[in-house]
Write an enzyme that holds these catalytic residues in place. Structure first.
Site, PDB file in Angstrom:
ATOM      1  N   ASP A  69     -18.789  29.188   2.052  1.00  0.00           N
ATOM      2  CA  ASP A  69     -18.493  30.450   1.370  1.00  0.00           C
ATOM      3  C   ASP A  69     -17.618  31.320   2.274  1.00  0.00           C
ATOM      4  O   ASP A  69     -17.840  31.405   3.482  1.00  0.00           O
ATOM      5  CB  ASP A  69     -19.793  31.190   1.021  1.00  0.00           C
ATOM      6  CG  ASP A  69     -19.584  32.286  -0.004  1.00  0.00           C
ATOM      7  OD1 ASP A  69     -20.051  32.114  -1.146  1.00  0.00           O
ATOM      8  OD2 ASP A  69     -18.941  33.303   0.332  1.00  0.00           O
ATOM      9  N   ASN A 123     -25.896  31.704  -9.721  1.00  0.00           N
ATOM     10  CA  ASN A 123     -25.785  32.895 -10.553  1.00  0.00           C
ATOM     11  C   ASN A 123     -25.105  32.541 -11.864  1.00  0.00           C
ATOM     12  O   ASN A 123     -24.176  31.727 -11.895  1.00  0.00           O
ATOM     13  CB  ASN A 123     -24.963  33.968  -9.823  1.00  0.00           C
ATOM     14  CG  ASN A 123     -25.692  34.527  -8.627  1.00  0.00           C
ATOM     15  OD1 ASN A 123     -26.886  34.804  -8.701  1.00  0.00           O
ATOM     16  ND2 ASN A 123     -24.984  34.709  -7.518  1.00  0.00           N
ATOM     17  N   VAL A 126     -17.496  34.201  -9.910  1.00  0.00           N
ATOM     18  CA  VAL A 126     -16.520  33.136 -10.168  1.00  0.00           C
ATOM     19  C   VAL A 126     -17.020  32.288 -11.337  1.00  0.00           C
ATOM     20  O   VAL A 126     -18.098  31.690 -11.255  1.00  0.00           O
ATOM     21  CB  VAL A 126     -16.316  32.256  -8.918  1.00  0.00           C
ATOM     22  CG1 VAL A 126     -15.292  31.172  -9.208  1.00  0.00           C
ATOM     23  CG2 VAL A 126     -15.877  33.100  -7.725  1.00  0.00           C
ATOM     24  N   HIS A 163     -21.356  27.012  -9.705  1.00  0.00           N
ATOM     25  CA  HIS A 163     -21.492  26.726  -8.279  1.00  0.00           C
ATOM     26  C   HIS A 163     -22.933  26.945  -7.874  1.00  0.00           C
ATOM     27  O   HIS A 163     -23.586  27.887  -8.338  1.00  0.00           O
ATOM     28  CB  HIS A 163     -20.558  27.577  -7.422  1.00  0.00           C
ATOM     29  CG  HIS A 163     -20.555  29.030  -7.744  1.00  0.00           C
ATOM     30  ND1 HIS A 163     -19.930  29.542  -8.860  1.00  0.00           N
ATOM     31  CD2 HIS A 163     -21.101  30.100  -7.100  1.00  0.00           C
ATOM     32  CE1 HIS A 163     -20.089  30.859  -8.884  1.00  0.00           C
ATOM     33  NE2 HIS A 163     -20.818  31.225  -7.827  1.00  0.00           N
ATOM     34  N   HIS A 222     -25.102  27.850  -4.650  1.00  0.00           N
ATOM     35  CA  HIS A 222     -25.103  28.325  -3.270  1.00  0.00           C
ATOM     36  C   HIS A 222     -26.199  27.577  -2.516  1.00  0.00           C
ATOM     37  O   HIS A 222     -27.313  27.413  -3.025  1.00  0.00           O
ATOM     38  CB  HIS A 222     -25.452  29.819  -3.207  1.00  0.00           C
ATOM     39  CG  HIS A 222     -24.494  30.739  -3.889  1.00  0.00           C
ATOM     40  ND1 HIS A 222     -23.604  31.525  -3.191  1.00  0.00           N
ATOM     41  CD2 HIS A 222     -24.297  31.027  -5.203  1.00  0.00           C
ATOM     42  CE1 HIS A 222     -22.904  32.271  -4.053  1.00  0.00           C
ATOM     43  NE2 HIS A 222     -23.311  31.982  -5.272  1.00  0.00           N
TER      44      HIS A 222
HETATM   45  P1  AMP Z   1     -21.162  34.277  -7.368  1.00  0.00           P
HETATM   46  O1  AMP Z   1     -21.431  35.744  -7.265  1.00  0.00           O
HETATM   47  O2  AMP Z   1     -22.414  33.473  -7.488  1.00  0.00           O
HETATM   48  O3  AMP Z   1     -20.147  33.961  -8.457  1.00  0.00           O
HETATM   49  O4  AMP Z   1     -20.573  33.838  -5.979  1.00  0.00           O
HETATM   50  C1  AMP Z   1     -19.209  33.619  -5.740  1.00  0.00           C
HETATM   51  C2  AMP Z   1     -19.078  33.301  -4.288  1.00  0.00           C
HETATM   52  O5  AMP Z   1     -17.808  32.746  -4.073  1.00  0.00           O
HETATM   53  C3  AMP Z   1     -19.234  34.504  -3.356  1.00  0.00           C
HETATM   54  O6  AMP Z   1     -20.305  34.264  -2.438  1.00  0.00           O
HETATM   55  C4  AMP Z   1     -17.866  34.566  -2.652  1.00  0.00           C
HETATM   56  O7  AMP Z   1     -17.969  34.962  -1.313  1.00  0.00           O
HETATM   57  C5  AMP Z   1     -17.380  33.139  -2.804  1.00  0.00           C
HETATM   58  N1  AMP Z   1     -15.936  32.946  -2.762  1.00  0.00           N
HETATM   59  C6  AMP Z   1     -14.998  33.620  -3.459  1.00  0.00           C
HETATM   60  N2  AMP Z   1     -13.776  33.132  -3.193  1.00  0.00           N
HETATM   61  C7  AMP Z   1     -13.951  32.125  -2.312  1.00  0.00           C
HETATM   62  C8  AMP Z   1     -13.061  31.226  -1.653  1.00  0.00           C
HETATM   63  N3  AMP Z   1     -11.743  31.259  -1.855  1.00  0.00           N
HETATM   64  N4  AMP Z   1     -13.588  30.316  -0.807  1.00  0.00           N
HETATM   65  C9  AMP Z   1     -14.914  30.262  -0.597  1.00  0.00           C
HETATM   66  N5  AMP Z   1     -15.809  31.085  -1.189  1.00  0.00           N
HETATM   67  C10 AMP Z   1     -15.328  32.006  -2.031  1.00  0.00           C
END
Ligand code: AMP
Length: 123
Positions: free
Chosen positions: A33, A91, A100, A104, A106
């Site tokens: 992340d 999430n 995003v 995904h 975590h």
């Molecule tokens: P969520 O809130 O579950 O959608 O988490 C999205 C996660 O993606 C967050 O923890 C961000 O820090 C992570 N994130 C966003 N852009 C990138 C990226 N380019 N590379 C790695 N992690 C990312």
């Protein structure tokens, strides 16, 4: 919600933007992340156009669902998280603050993580 092919994880999967890769196979990609919330914070994403766990489990082929879940387990093992323990979290949607719109999971670890959610929640 329709899948947005321009989301950042879709771009990572297509190789259009870089990631700090941890693991990859035919079903999944795992990478660190960019804004870690724990000493180990890795994201595992399926290789397919799925917004959320609901979308994925309803529409993905069985082999992808199996392969993706196995990849999550393999990544935790590869990162030596199994014995000390770790947390997985996915999430979905507005209430969960999904940022995003590509499924995904975590993986958090590397220290005692404390309670799962707000310990002051009273219902
Ligand atoms: P969520 O809130 O579950 O959608 O988490 C999205 C996660 O993606 C967050 O923890 C961000 O820090 C992570 N994130 C966003 N852009 C990138 C990226 N380019 N590379 C790695 N992690 C990312």
């Amino acid at each position: 919600m329709a899948y947005d092919p321009n989301n950042i994880f879709a771009k990572i999967l297509r190789g259009e933007i870089p990631c700090n890769k941890v693991y990859e196979d035919e079903h999944a990609l795992a990478f660190h992340d960019i804004n870690p919330q724990a000493p180990v914070h890795v994201l595992v994403i399926p290789k397919g156009d799925y917004v959320s766990m609901a979308d994925f489990t309803a529409h993905a082929p069985d082999a992808l669902i199996t392969g993706f879940m196995r990849a999550v387990g393999k990544v935790a093992d590869q990162l030596d998280l199994v014995e000390p323990g770790y947390r997985t979290l996915a999430n979905a949607g507005v209430n969960a603050h999904q940022e995003v719109p590509h499924l995904h999971i975590h993986i958090f670890g590397g220290k005692p993580l404390g309670p799962m959610l707000n310990p002051n929640f009273s219902g």
